[in-house]
Scaffold this motif. Structure first.
Motif, PDB file in Angstrom:
ATOM      1  N   SER A  92       7.946  -1.824   1.313  1.00 19.44           N
ATOM      2  CA  SER A  92       9.046  -1.915   2.277  1.00 19.44           C
ATOM      3  C   SER A  92      10.308  -2.398   1.578  1.00 19.44           C
ATOM      4  N   LEU A  93      11.442  -1.804   1.926  1.00 24.34           N
ATOM      5  CA  LEU A  93      12.757  -2.240   1.468  1.00 24.34           C
ATOM      6  C   LEU A  93      13.632  -2.490   2.696  1.00 24.34           C
ATOM      7  N   THR A  94      14.152  -3.702   2.804  1.00 25.24           N
ATOM      8  CA  THR A  94      15.016  -4.055   3.937  1.00 25.24           C
ATOM      9  C   THR A  94      16.314  -4.678   3.436  1.00 25.24           C
ATOM     10  N   TYR A  95      17.399  -4.448   4.183  1.00 27.46           N
ATOM     11  CA  TYR A  95      18.721  -5.000   3.886  1.00 27.46           C
ATOM     12  C   TYR A  95      19.140  -5.940   5.006  1.00 27.46           C
ATOM     13  N   PHE A  96      19.813  -7.034   4.636  1.00 29.42           N
ATOM     14  CA  PHE A  96      20.364  -7.940   5.644  1.00 29.42           C
ATOM     15  C   PHE A  96      21.769  -7.468   5.984  1.00 29.42           C
ATOM     16  N   ASP A  97      21.924  -6.895   7.173  1.00 31.17           N
ATOM     17  CA  ASP A  97      23.188  -6.273   7.568  1.00 31.17           C
ATOM     18  C   ASP A  97      23.482  -6.621   9.023  1.00 31.17           C
ATOM     19  N   ASN A  98      24.710  -7.092   9.277  1.00 29.03           N
ATOM     20  CA  ASN A  98      25.119  -7.466  10.638  1.00 29.03           C
ATOM     21  C   ASN A  98      24.163  -8.479  11.257  1.00 29.03           C
ATOM     22  N   ALA A  99      23.863  -9.510  10.468  1.00 25.52           N
ATOM     23  CA  ALA A  99      23.054 -10.641  10.921  1.00 25.52           C
ATOM     24  C   ALA A  99      21.617 -10.243  11.272  1.00 25.52           C
ATOM     25  N   MET A 100      21.124  -9.131  10.744  1.00 24.25           N
ATOM     26  CA  MET A 100      19.739  -8.744  11.000  1.00 24.25           C
ATOM     27  C   MET A 100      19.213  -7.919   9.826  1.00 24.25           C
ATOM     28  N   TRP A 101      17.886  -7.910   9.706  1.00 17.82           N
ATOM     29  CA  TRP A 101      17.252  -7.156   8.635  1.00 17.82           C
ATOM     30  C   TRP A 101      17.028  -5.716   9.087  1.00 17.82           C
ATOM     31  N   THR A 102      17.521  -4.766   8.246  1.00 21.68           N
ATOM     32  CA  THR A 102      17.425  -3.344   8.559  1.00 21.68           C
ATOM     33  C   THR A 102      16.529  -2.652   7.534  1.00 21.68           C
ATOM     34  N   VAL A 103      15.583  -1.868   8.033  1.00 16.34           N
ATOM     35  CA  VAL A 103      14.620  -1.192   7.168  1.00 16.34           C
ATOM     36  C   VAL A 103      15.220   0.062   6.564  1.00 16.34           C
ATOM     37  N   ASP A 104      15.040   0.235   5.246  1.00 15.99           N
ATOM     38  CA  ASP A 104      15.419   1.474   4.575  1.00 15.99           C
ATOM     39  C   ASP A 104      14.260   2.455   4.732  1.00 15.99           C
ATOM     40  N   GLU A 105      14.412   3.409   5.644  1.00 15.60           N
ATOM     41  CA  GLU A 105      13.312   4.318   5.978  1.00 15.60           C
ATOM     42  C   GLU A 105      12.893   5.179   4.791  1.00 15.60           C
ATOM     43  N   GLU A 106      13.822   5.493   3.897  1.00 13.67           N
ATOM     44  CA  GLU A 106      13.513   6.367   2.765  1.00 13.67           C
ATOM     45  C   GLU A 106      12.562   5.701   1.779  1.00 13.67           C
ATOM     46  N   LEU A 107      12.680   4.373   1.631  1.00 10.62           N
ATOM     47  CA  LEU A 107      11.891   3.659   0.629  1.00 10.62           C
ATOM     48  C   LEU A 107      10.862   2.721   1.264  1.00 10.62           C
ATOM     49  N   THR A 108      10.516   2.946   2.521  1.00 11.40           N
ATOM     50  CA  THR A 108       9.508   2.145   3.213  1.00 11.40           C
ATOM     51  C   THR A 108       8.412   3.066   3.721  1.00 11.40           C
ATOM     52  N   GLU A 116       1.944   7.582   5.771  1.00 10.19           N
ATOM     53  CA  GLU A 116       2.041   7.647   7.227  1.00 10.19           C
ATOM     54  C   GLU A 116       2.957   8.776   7.681  1.00 10.19           C
ATOM     55  N   THR A 117       3.833   9.242   6.785  1.00 12.58           N
ATOM     56  CA  THR A 117       4.779  10.294   7.161  1.00 12.58           C
ATOM     57  C   THR A 117       4.482  11.638   6.524  1.00 12.58           C
ATOM     58  N   GLU A 118       3.575  11.663   5.531  1.00  9.36           N
ATOM     59  CA  GLU A 118       3.302  12.931   4.840  1.00  9.36           C
ATOM     60  C   GLU A 118       1.852  12.971   4.371  1.00  9.36           C
ATOM     61  N   LYS A 119       1.180  14.069   4.642  1.00  7.08           N
ATOM     62  CA  LYS A 119      -0.190  14.258   4.199  1.00  7.08           C
ATOM     63  C   LYS A 119      -0.219  15.161   2.964  1.00  7.08           C
ATOM     64  N   GLY A 120      -1.217  14.942   2.108  1.00  6.25           N
ATOM     65  CA  GLY A 120      -1.398  15.812   0.950  1.00  6.25           C
ATOM     66  C   GLY A 120      -0.343  15.648  -0.118  1.00  6.25           C
ATOM     67  N   ILE A 121       0.208  14.429  -0.282  1.00  4.65           N
ATOM     68  CA  ILE A 121       1.151  14.190  -1.386  1.00  4.65           C
ATOM     69  C   ILE A 121       0.472  14.507  -2.714  1.00  4.65           C
ATOM     70  N   ILE A 122      -0.775  14.082  -2.827  1.00  6.74           N
ATOM     71  CA  ILE A 122      -1.626  14.459  -3.965  1.00  6.74           C
ATOM     72  C   ILE A 122      -2.924  15.010  -3.400  1.00  6.74           C
ATOM     73  N   ASP A 123      -3.345  16.152  -3.926  1.00  5.10           N
ATOM     74  CA  ASP A 123      -4.616  16.752  -3.513  1.00  5.10           C
ATOM     75  C   ASP A 123      -5.194  17.475  -4.730  1.00  5.10           C
ATOM     76  N   MET A 124      -5.857  16.684  -5.616  1.00  5.78           N
ATOM     77  CA  MET A 124      -6.360  17.213  -6.878  1.00  5.78           C
ATOM     78  C   MET A 124      -7.881  17.270  -6.859  1.00  5.78           C
TER      79      MET A 124
END
Length: 810
Positions: free
Chosen positions: A465-481, A523-531
């Protein structure tokens, strides 16, 4: 259902073996007067009444013997070995077919030879060349006293330790598997480097450099295996040792260890505990240049780390002799590694050589690695030469690695104008179940066979998980979480044969087949690796001894290097706000073909090896983002790497009190790859030198000076700069022969500083690094041995010995 059936069948097999294993056995060991095992000594069982020979065999490489072919009666054992006087056991009696007799160690004295008034005494060589490995006997190294196993490894011929990338290379190749007492630690090199950096070198007896491992071992690791063999003891009674050590560099370091064995009748109990405290200071400097729209953008960073690291390792278990032919063992081990790191990274940004911005990136990391392993082992001797070995292992790892970052943007006079906060969390549990069955037999005096199968099942998750403290609250970076789940099954079978057509020639060949299923989902993508793939891995060895002074050997093997779990699973770690270390789910396994020729003349050793690797995996390689505003350091595949290696090692004995040993290694690497759609063909020659000088000052005081030098070499697209190191040690035996005091200074001239650089103008990549790990340490260490120093802790392997390398403890 398949797993339950497999375990049930294996349990039934164990019970059948236990119920059919009742016969007599005579066990013992052969050692010299310094309590060192004598490998391959001749052991003869003699009938006491008429001195007739009843049975004979050769001791193992650990000096251990086990005799099962005899009837009840009174006996004596005779032991002989070239260069030593004959030795005999005390007479003993076997009264029934169920007796299990332990002999005390039989000690052999060296056979002196007088040549023109000069006394020549046989001694164990520092370097031994065997059919599939080079053995480095390190236990007598004075400058190794009190230092870590990693520092000992750093001085071994052909081995390069890269602390910058936490990598090891052997014979110019980086695909190394690390084993402890023949047991694979199932962790990647980065974790193994940290483990060895916390291990006391005084527990190391020898290092085995196995560049072409037999088919019995997993095919993992294109460079081969580095096996760290720890000291052992043997026979009945109780013994142990404790060590207290302290050192100082910029800050303090302390370590303590306790080892104990208790062997009574049919049961051997053993345990060890090691604690290591390191208060470290690390300095890292880096530089990066980008060309954007005709402008030159440069970033300079100066990082200072204050790091407190604590390591706790524990290992305990027992061996129970069910009968003279069957031993049941249970083993538990684990470690806890804690770190508390604080760092400040001062960053300066330049545009066309004009300072445009400054900032400080404050980093705080408080993390933990926890590991536990349980093993059940059953070893049954149908006869002296027919052995069945069954292992079941369960391993669990838990990694918690949070990091908090505060970015302070500075204005004039270093005044903070604004701040940014962000947080990275990474939680990784790993579960591994391994089962293995190995069978070995001798068809006759010239031919022996080995066969076995193995099943490894791994379940792995990575919650990042990657979160930023912005506008007095922690916001999740969806791309890197995301949450990632991986499952891997590896099935393997092997068959190997050893054939000795005569006393001077040895041949060995083996074939191993491995089939692998690996899936990685999020949780968002299946089959990232399928060897799913199966591969054959052949091995071949040939050795011929022309005479006592000349031996030549040849070997070939095919190997595989699979990506580690953390290399595959995405994660992120910040170096600067626009420079990251990250995972790479697109990694492929690497395959290599290895050829090696060795020649020994007396104590001189000359080796040549050639390796071709397809899709070689190399860590920390630079990659630009699409808009070229960010740079990532990832593990990636290089299309083809060709490596040639030549090693020459020889001794120089000046006189009876001054002895030297030198090793020269030359490596040529050629890397051919398509790097971000740019064709790269790098050629780099490099060399390494290491040497040791031993001085005997008196009967109780001795000293040693050792060191190494490594020229610049390439590491993927990076060029590593030259570096070297000199260690000085003094050792004194106290009045009590079981106590010893040593003082050691490592990196006396502070020259072991790591540096690297890369220039790829076509890819707009310009970077360099300098890392100072404060390697100069002054240490003092006290060691005391207690009890019967001949108690044996049985050496054996577990099912997961060759699996643990792929779990990280970074």
């Amino acid at each position: 259902m398949m797993l339950n059936s497999w375990i049930s069948n294996l349990t039934l097999l164990i019970l059948l073996i236990i119920n059919n294993s009742i016969s007599a056995q005579i066990q013992g060991s052969v050692r010299d007067f310094d309590n060192r095992p004598l490998s391959f000594a001749n052991v003869i069982l003699i009938n006491q009444s008429d001195s007739s020979v009843v049975s004979g065999l050769m001791a193992t490489d650990e000096g251990f013997y086990s005799i099962t072919s005899f009837k009840p009666g009174k006996y004596i054992i005779e032991v002989s070995m070239l260069g030593y006087k004959k030795g005999y056991s005390t007479p003993f009696e076997i009264r029934s077919s169920k007796d299990h007799h332990h002999n005390k160690p039989i000690l052999l004295g060296e056979m002196p030879h007088e040549i023109d008034g000069v006394k020549v005494v046989a001694e164990k060589p520092i370097y031994e060349l065997k059919i599939d490995r080079m053995v480095v006997n390190v236990e007598s190294s004075i400058s190794s006293s009190g230092i870590t196993a990693l520092e000992v490894l750093e001085k071994s011929p052909g081995v390069i330790v890269d602390r910058q990338n936490e990598e090891l290379s052997l014979a110019g190749k980086s695909g190394v598997m690390v084993m402890i007492n023949g047991k694979r630690s199932r962790m990647p090199i980065a974790a193994a480097v940290q483990m060895l950096d916390a291990m006391n070198a005084d527990n190391v007896e020898r290092i085995e450099l196995i560049t072409t491992p037999p088919a019995k071992y997993d095919a993992e690791g294109d460079a081969g295996i580095i096996n760290i063999v720890l000291k052992k003891s043997e026979d009945l009674g109780t013994n142990g040792s404790f060590t207290l050590g302290a050192g100082v560099a910029h800050r303090e370091r302390m370590n303590a260890s306790l080892d104990i064995n208790h062997h009574v009748d049919k049961v051997n109990y053993f345990g060890s505990y090691n604690a290591n405290f390191q208060n470290r200071r690390t300095e890292i400097n880096s530089y990066r240049k980008l060309m954007v729209d005709g402008s030159e953008l440069e970033t300079y960073t100066d990082m200072n780390w204050e790091a407190i690291r604590t390591y706790h390792n524990i290992r305990m278990g027992f061996d129970y002799t069910i009968s003279s032919k069957t031993i049941l063992s249970m083993l538990g081990s684990g470690y806890v590694r804690d770190w508390d790191d604080d760092g400040v990274n001062a960053i300066q940004y330049y545009t066309d050589q004009n300072l445009t911005n400054e900032s400080d990136l404050n980093q705080k990391k408080v993390g933990k690695w926890i590991h536990g392993m349980g093993n059940i082992n059953l070893q049954h001797h149908f006869s002296e030469e027919v052995i069945l070995d069954v292992n079941i292992d369960y391993l669990n790892y838990y990694h918690d690695d949070p990091a908090d970052y505060t970015l302070e943007n500075l204005g004039l006079n270093n005044v903070v104008e604004s701040t940014e906060e962000f947080r990275v969390t990474k939680e990784t549990p790993i579960d591994i179940l391994v089962g293995a069955v190995d069978f070995s037999t001798s068809v006759n005096e010239k031919l022996s066979l080995e066969a076995g199968f193995k099943e490894t099942m791994t379940w792995f998750s990575n919650d990042v998980s990657l979160t930023y403290f912005d506008n007095a609250m922690w916001t999740v970076d969806e791309e890197l979480t995301n949450m990632f789940n991986m499952k891997e099954d590896i099935s393997a079978v092997y068959l190997s044969a050893k054939f000795n057509p005569n006393k001077k020639t040895s041949l060995s060949a083996g074939l191993r087949y491995e089939y692998m299923n690996t899936t990685l989902d999020s949780e968002t993508e299946k089959g990232i690796i399928d060897m799913h793939y199966g591969e054959l891995f052949p091995t071949f060895y040939a050795s011929h001894r022309f005479n006592d002074d000349n031996t030549i050997q040849f070997s070939y093997s095919r190997r595989i290097s699979r990506p580690t779990f953390n290399q595959l699973a995405p994660f992120i770690a910040f170096v600067t706000p626009d420079t990251y270390v990250s995972g790479n789910e697109d990694l492929l396994p690497a395959f290599s073909d290895n050829l090696k020729v060795d020649y020994r003349y007396k104590s001189w050793i000359l080796s040549y090896s050639y390796t071709e690797t397809k899709d070689a995996i190399t860590r920390f390689q630079p990659k630009q983002s699409e808009d070229e505003t960010k740079q990532y350091f990832v593990s990636r595949n290089l299309d083809q790497v060709k490596t040639q290696n030549v090693m020459l090692g020889f001794p120089v004995n000046v006189n009876s009190w001054w002895k030297m040993r030198y090793n020269f290694t030359w490596v040529h690497n050629r890397t051919i790859t398509d790097y971000e759609d740019t064709k790269i063909d790098y050629k780099q020659g490099s060399y390494m030198f290491n040497g040791t000088q031993n001085f005997i000052i008196s009967k109780k005081i001795s000293s040693e000076i050792s060191g190494f030098y490594t020229s610049k070499s390439n590491w993927g697209v990076y060029t590593a700069k030259a570096r070297g190191r000199v260690d000085i040690g003094v050792q004194m035996k106290l009045k009590n022969e079981n106590s010893q005091l040593s003082i050691n200074l490592t990196d006396a001239f502070k020259t072991n500083v790591f540096g690297s650089e890369t220039e790829i103008p076509d890819l707009n990549i310009h970077a360099r690094w300098r890392l100072d790990f404060e390697p100069r340490v002054l240490r003092i260490k006290f060691t005391h041995k207690f009890g019967n120093q001949a108690v044996k802790a049985r050496k054996r392997k577990t099912a997961s010995d060759e699996e643990q390398r792929r779990v990280t403890a970074e």
